[in-house]
Scaffold this motif. Structure first.
Motif: not given
Length: 152
Positions: A139-140, A144-148, A16-17, A112-113
């Protein structure tokens, strides 16, 4: 010019990216810091880092995590891929790999993960345990948590 071959589609390679509005260096610091893995984990299985591990990851680093999936357990990971600011991956005894690839895109970064279990000898067990069904959503959520965490 180098040609990069895309991996064959497989139920055991889930990718997922997400385009995140943050520089690759900031994102990489989170991924290379074991104490932050529980903060960004979308599966809710990573509970925290084990003591006495490295504060920041590097190639060959070994780090333990406290986990919970119905029952609590510990897992020891080894960093198997490392390119500062661009790529990091680790795996544990079962040989599946968690990989992050960062591609700067102006002021943002395409993250990309991947969960790569193509080298796992007991793939059927992973499928029967539901990992191949659950990991896309997990993964999605992680992305999202990484982005936050990095943009918020």
């Amino acid at each position: 010019m180098t040609t990069v071959r895309e991996p064959r589609p497989s139920a055991y390679l889930i990718t997922r990216e997400r385009l995140i509005d943050a520089p690759a260096g900031r994102i990489f610091e989170v991924l290379a810091t074991p104490s932050l893995h529980s903060v960004i984990d979308g599966s809710d299985t990573v509970k925290g880092e084990q003591p006495n591990g490295p504060k920041r990851l590097a190639l060959g680093a070994r780090f333990g995590m406290d986990m919970s999936m119905g029952a609590s357990y510990r897992i020891l990971n080894t960093v198997t891929e490392f390119e500062e600011g661009r790529r990091i991956a680790w795996r544990h005894f079962s040989r599946h790999t968690w990989r992050y690839i960062l591609e700067p895109r102006g002021d943002a970064t395409l993250v990309t993960e991947q969960w790569d279990a193509r080298d796992v000898p007991f793939k059927l067990v992973l499928r029967l345990a539901g990992f191949t069904r659950r990991h896309p959503e997990s993964i999605e959520k992680t992305l999202a948590k990484l982005e936050e965490h990095v943009a918020g």
